[in-house]
Write a protein that holds these residues in place. Structure first.
Motif, PDB file in Angstrom:
ATOM      1  N   GLU A 129       0.997  -1.133  -0.033  1.00 35.71           N
ATOM      2  CA  GLU A 129       0.014  -0.002  -0.104  1.00 35.71           C
ATOM      3  C   GLU A 129       0.814   1.394   0.131  1.00 35.71           C
ATOM      4  O   GLU A 129       0.532   2.382  -0.597  1.00 35.71           O
ATOM      5  N   ALA A 130       1.959   1.187   0.679  1.00 42.53           N
ATOM      6  CA  ALA A 130       2.918   2.305   0.840  1.00 42.53           C
ATOM      7  C   ALA A 130       3.420   2.818  -0.579  1.00 42.53           C
ATOM      8  O   ALA A 130       3.801   3.880  -0.729  1.00 42.53           O
ATOM      9  N   GLY A 131       3.368   1.927  -1.546  1.00 43.58           N
ATOM     10  CA  GLY A 131       4.206   2.317  -2.840  1.00 43.58           C
ATOM     11  C   GLY A 131       3.347   2.209  -3.997  1.00 43.58           C
ATOM     12  O   GLY A 131       3.873   2.689  -4.958  1.00 43.58           O
ATOM     13  N   ASP A 132       1.976   1.777  -3.909  1.00 42.13           N
ATOM     14  CA  ASP A 132       1.190   1.437  -5.146  1.00 42.13           C
ATOM     15  C   ASP A 132       0.837   2.828  -5.405  1.00 42.13           C
ATOM     16  O   ASP A 132       0.169   3.731  -4.685  1.00 42.13           O
ATOM     17  N   LYS A 133       0.990   3.316  -6.955  1.00 46.30           N
ATOM     18  CA  LYS A 133       0.533   4.454  -7.400  1.00 46.30           C
ATOM     19  C   LYS A 133      -0.657   4.361  -8.463  1.00 46.30           C
ATOM     20  O   LYS A 133      -0.095   3.588  -9.411  1.00 46.30           O
ATOM     21  N   ILE A 134      -1.966   4.739  -8.084  1.00 45.46           N
ATOM     22  CA  ILE A 134      -2.826   4.487  -8.996  1.00 45.46           C
ATOM     23  C   ILE A 134      -3.257   5.599  -9.837  1.00 45.46           C
ATOM     24  O   ILE A 134      -3.600   5.779 -11.072  1.00 45.46           O
ATOM     25  N   TYR A 135      -3.051   6.983  -9.305  1.00 45.91           N
ATOM     26  CA  TYR A 135      -3.660   8.051  -9.756  1.00 45.91           C
ATOM     27  C   TYR A 135      -2.401   9.032 -10.121  1.00 45.91           C
ATOM     28  O   TYR A 135      -1.238   9.174  -9.319  1.00 45.91           O
ATOM     29  N   ASP A 136      -2.554   9.792 -11.219  1.00 40.11           N
ATOM     30  CA  ASP A 136      -1.448  10.822 -11.355  1.00 40.11           C
ATOM     31  C   ASP A 136      -1.426  11.989 -10.357  1.00 40.11           C
ATOM     32  O   ASP A 136      -0.453  12.271  -9.964  1.00 40.11           O
ATOM     33  N   PHE A 137      -2.786  12.452  -9.892  1.00 37.68           N
ATOM     34  CA  PHE A 137      -3.165  13.477  -9.147  1.00 37.68           C
ATOM     35  C   PHE A 137      -3.898  13.024  -8.194  1.00 37.68           C
ATOM     36  O   PHE A 137      -4.974  12.218  -8.421  1.00 37.68           O
ATOM     37  N   GLY A 138      -3.758  13.382  -6.873  1.00 38.38           N
ATOM     38  CA  GLY A 138      -4.669  13.219  -5.587  1.00 38.38           C
ATOM     39  C   GLY A 138      -5.027  14.631  -5.113  1.00 38.38           C
ATOM     40  O   GLY A 138      -4.176  15.545  -4.955  1.00 38.38           O
ATOM     41  N   PHE A 139      -6.275  14.936  -4.695  1.00 39.00           N
ATOM     42  CA  PHE A 139      -6.591  16.038  -4.024  1.00 39.00           C
ATOM     43  C   PHE A 139      -7.763  15.695  -2.860  1.00 39.00           C
ATOM     44  O   PHE A 139      -8.573  15.168  -3.214  1.00 39.00           O
ATOM     45  N   VAL A 140      -7.546  16.509  -1.726  1.00 37.02           N
ATOM     46  CA  VAL A 140      -8.540  16.321  -0.685  1.00 37.02           C
ATOM     47  C   VAL A 140      -8.664  17.650  -0.448  1.00 37.02           C
ATOM     48  O   VAL A 140      -7.866  18.479   0.040  1.00 37.02           O
ATOM     49  N   GLY A 141     -10.117  18.078  -0.312  1.00 36.02           N
ATOM     50  CA  GLY A 141     -10.546  19.274   0.152  1.00 36.02           C
ATOM     51  C   GLY A 141     -11.950  19.837  -0.656  1.00 36.02           C
ATOM     52  O   GLY A 141     -12.347  19.046  -1.573  1.00 36.02           O
ATOM     53  N   VAL A 155      -8.685  21.624 -10.801  1.00 38.00           N
ATOM     54  CA  VAL A 155      -8.942  20.246 -11.003  1.00 38.00           C
ATOM     55  C   VAL A 155      -9.629  19.949 -12.255  1.00 38.00           C
ATOM     56  O   VAL A 155      -9.548  18.764 -12.631  1.00 38.00           O
ATOM     57  N   ASN A 156     -10.507  20.876 -12.971  1.00 37.76           N
ATOM     58  CA  ASN A 156     -11.190  20.588 -14.055  1.00 37.76           C
ATOM     59  C   ASN A 156     -10.152  20.362 -15.191  1.00 37.76           C
ATOM     60  O   ASN A 156     -10.365  19.635 -16.093  1.00 37.76           O
ATOM     61  N   GLN A 157      -9.126  21.400 -15.252  1.00 36.47           N
ATOM     62  CA  GLN A 157      -8.265  21.384 -16.320  1.00 36.47           C
ATOM     63  C   GLN A 157      -7.276  20.001 -16.229  1.00 36.47           C
ATOM     64  O   GLN A 157      -7.312  19.125 -17.035  1.00 36.47           O
ATOM     65  N   LEU A 158      -6.907  19.541 -14.913  1.00 35.23           N
ATOM     66  CA  LEU A 158      -6.060  18.487 -14.781  1.00 35.23           C
ATOM     67  C   LEU A 158      -6.705  17.152 -15.078  1.00 35.23           C
ATOM     68  O   LEU A 158      -6.220  16.302 -15.796  1.00 35.23           O
ATOM     69  N   PHE A 235       4.080  24.857  -9.683  1.00 37.91           N
ATOM     70  CA  PHE A 235       3.978  25.370 -10.920  1.00 37.91           C
ATOM     71  C   PHE A 235       3.358  26.669 -11.133  1.00 37.91           C
ATOM     72  O   PHE A 235       2.795  27.276  -9.986  1.00 37.91           O
ATOM     73  N   GLU A 236       3.555  27.362 -12.234  1.00 36.03           N
ATOM     74  CA  GLU A 236       2.684  28.572 -12.649  1.00 36.03           C
ATOM     75  C   GLU A 236       1.479  28.047 -13.203  1.00 36.03           C
ATOM     76  O   GLU A 236       1.449  27.291 -14.211  1.00 36.03           O
ATOM     77  N   PRO A 237       0.110  28.853 -12.845  1.00 30.88           N
ATOM     78  CA  PRO A 237      -1.149  28.439 -13.660  1.00 30.88           C
ATOM     79  C   PRO A 237      -1.199  28.435 -15.040  1.00 30.88           C
ATOM     80  O   PRO A 237      -1.903  27.534 -15.531  1.00 30.88           O
ATOM     81  N   GLN A 238      -0.422  29.467 -15.369  1.00 25.98           N
ATOM     82  CA  GLN A 238      -0.338  29.501 -17.005  1.00 25.98           C
ATOM     83  C   GLN A 238       0.484  28.329 -17.692  1.00 25.98           C
ATOM     84  O   GLN A 238       0.654  28.328 -19.090  1.00 25.98           O
ATOM     85  N   GLU A 239       1.214  27.750 -16.840  1.00 25.99           N
ATOM     86  CA  GLU A 239       2.169  26.541 -17.213  1.00 25.99           C
ATOM     87  C   GLU A 239       1.538  25.310 -16.601  1.00 25.99           C
ATOM     88  O   GLU A 239       2.541  24.512 -16.203  1.00 25.99           O
ATOM     89  N   LEU A 240       0.588  25.092 -16.357  1.00 24.86           N
ATOM     90  CA  LEU A 240       0.181  23.945 -15.472  1.00 24.86           C
ATOM     91  C   LEU A 240       0.233  22.740 -16.126  1.00 24.86           C
ATOM     92  O   LEU A 240       1.045  21.839 -15.663  1.00 24.86           O
ATOM     93  N   GLU A 242       2.476  22.013 -18.849  1.00 22.04           N
ATOM     94  CA  GLU A 242       3.602  21.664 -18.977  1.00 22.04           C
ATOM     95  C   GLU A 242       4.483  21.333 -17.738  1.00 22.04           C
ATOM     96  O   GLU A 242       5.344  20.171 -17.428  1.00 22.04           O
ATOM     97  N   ALA A 243       4.258  22.010 -16.595  1.00 21.94           N
ATOM     98  CA  ALA A 243       4.827  21.290 -15.306  1.00 21.94           C
ATOM     99  C   ALA A 243       4.489  19.983 -14.829  1.00 21.94           C
ATOM    100  O   ALA A 243       5.198  19.151 -14.635  1.00 21.94           O
ATOM    101  N   ALA A 244       3.047  19.800 -14.890  1.00 22.15           N
ATOM    102  CA  ALA A 244       2.440  18.238 -14.752  1.00 22.15           C
ATOM    103  C   ALA A 244       3.265  17.293 -15.679  1.00 22.15           C
ATOM    104  O   ALA A 244       3.722  16.252 -15.025  1.00 22.15           O
ATOM    105  N   GLU A 245       3.320  17.502 -16.699  1.00 23.02           N
ATOM    106  CA  GLU A 245       4.122  16.421 -17.811  1.00 23.02           C
ATOM    107  C   GLU A 245       5.463  16.389 -17.551  1.00 23.02           C
ATOM    108  O   GLU A 245       5.871  15.406 -17.381  1.00 23.02           O
TER     109      GLU A 245
END
Length: 267
Positions: A129-141, A155-158, A235-240, A242-245
């Motif tokens: 469980e400590a090492g399994d990666k299922i998602y590119d991104f996670g967010f709680v809130g 969130v919608n863009q990503l 990241f800068e929002p205008q380069e979202l 590019e930074a993610a990739e």
């Protein structure tokens, strides 16, 4: 030491783990703490009040308590308007954002910077469980366009280009530490969007989980505690995209940054 704790329960376990005796009245800010204190057979050595999320009402009778009183003010950029008045009832104040310490000291208060942090063990896991990666991104809130417009756009863009899992919005209800920790551990990058510059608990939660914090570039105290590009990604929002990739294309780099960040938050 015998500690009387009010407000948030976050420090109770930590104080007890250090060998202190902790006493906490019912979780109600309007509790008549003055009367409660004077009825105690075993008087505490110190009172600690820690801010928490949600409704606030002043504890009654703080002025009747004759032991040292400590206040921990959190989310100061959005709460300073009332905290600067409430803090006057205490002998010592800790402030979560360094830039706001002077807002307390200029009123003659004894104030110090104490960054937020987390109990790192709550975000750890053993085995697969400590090492399994299922998602590119996670967010709680909270994700609500009417309340957090910029966050909703990110969130919608990503989610349109990457796999992204969210938790804790209004529809699903509040996510507890265990649920949040599980999602963080399953995500390669943890998205963070703040209302203000500075260090927040989500940043520590992300790094404590063994995943990489992916936060928008901002000022505040973050650069004093962690090194961008080595302890976290930003990241800068205008380069979202590019930074993610850039960060998602190299798993070894992610593992190296995650290990370094985890060591820092543990320390």
């Amino acid at each position: 030491m015998h500690i009387l704790c009010l407000g948030s329960e976050y420090f109770h376990e930590a104080f007890a783990g250090l060998g202190h005796k902790v006493i906490a009245p019912p979780h109600d800010d309007a509790f008549p703490v003055g009367d409660f204190y004077h009825r105690l057979m075993d008087r505490p050595d110190v009172l600690v009040y820690t801010d928490h999320l949600g409704r606030h009402a002043w504890p009654e009778g703080l002025d009747q308590i004759d032991i040292p009183k400590i206040y921990y003010a959190v989310d100061t950029p959005i709460n300073i308007w009332w905290q600067k008045h409430f803090a006057g009832q205490f002998d010592l104040c800790f402030v979560d954002q360094k830039a706001y310490v002077n807002r307390f000291t200029e009123r003659g208060l004894d104030a110090r910077w104490l960054p937020v942090a987390v109990n790192t063990s709550a975000y750890q896991a053993d085995g697969a469980e400590a090492g399994d990666k299922i998602y590119d991104f996670g967010f709680v809130g909270v994700i609500d366009e009417k309340v957090r417009a910029k966050r909703s756009r990110l969130v919608n863009q990503l989610s349109g280009r990457f796999s992204l899992k969210t938790m804790g919005d209004h529809q699903d209800g509040w996510a507890g530490p265990d649920e949040s920790a599980a999602l963080y551990r399953q995500s390669r990058l943890i998205l963070n969007e703040n209302l203000f510059p500075g260090v927040t608990t989500r940043m520590f939660e992300a790094m404590a989980s063994g995943s990489v914090l992916f936060t928008e570039k901002a000022g505040g105290d973050l650069g004093e505690l962690f090194m961008p590009g080595e302890d976290f990604a930003w990241f800068e929002p205008q380069e979202l995209f590019e930074a993610a990739e850039y960060w998602l294309r190299d798993d070894e780099r992610l593992k190296k940054v995650a290990r370094r960040a985890l060591d820092k938050v543990k320390s």
